[in-house]
Design a protein around this motif. Structure first.
Motif: not given
Length: 161
Positions: A132, A135, A137-138, A141-142
């Motif tokens: 998390g 730096e 994109p989300e 991260r997923g």
């Protein structure tokens, strides 16, 4: 069982019978330990243990018994004779004492896309609780949080059949 359940049952990747026996040497050509999984008569994976780098697992199996291989450490997909799901072939050659010759089956690493390779590398370098803080994109991260899952992969294989 209704008609749809019968149709789905015949489509799943699973062992069908133990009629024709064959012998194989699963040879690990990767740079990591590989876990051998036999898919039983219900399609559930059953571990046959780990095969070290450049080691082999000699196995008597059957023509309708599918096998899959994953990296022992992180569950990443491996190939057997360039296949995601290996179906044994018949032993056609015999030793002098009339025992069947073992067929060599090579376990290798697939060619990953650049994104897949980066995800594997980042998972190796970054603790899950620190993902998390990256730096990036989300969406990435997923994807990093999603670990390889053999059961989910088998569901995808079965849904595509």
């Amino acid at each position: 069982m209704d008609e749809q359940e019968v149709h789905n049952e015949t489509r799943s990747v699973r062992s069908l019978n133990a009629n024709v026996r064959t012998s194989v040497n699963f040879i690990n050509r990767t740079k990591q330990s590989a876990r051998a999984w036999w898919l039983d008569y219900s399609g559930h994976p059953v571990s046959y243990g780990d095969i070290g780098t450049n080691e082999l697992l000699s196995m008597t199996t059957y023509l309708t018994h599918p096998w899959v291989f994953r990296a022992s450490r992180n569950g990443a997909k491996l190939l057997a004779n360039q296949l995601g799901v290996y179906m044994p072939t018949a032993t056609t050659e015999y030793e002098e004492d009339e025992d069947p010759k073992f067929l060599d089956v090579f376990i290798t690493t697939p060619v990953y896309s650049l994104q897949e390779y980066c995800l594997v590398l980042i998972r190796k370098l970054v603790q899950e609780e620190d993902i998390g803080r990256l730096e990036i994109p989300e969406a990435l991260r997923g994807e990093l949080r999603q670990r390889p899952d053999l059961l989910k992969e088998l569901e995808v294989i079965n849904s595509n059949r």
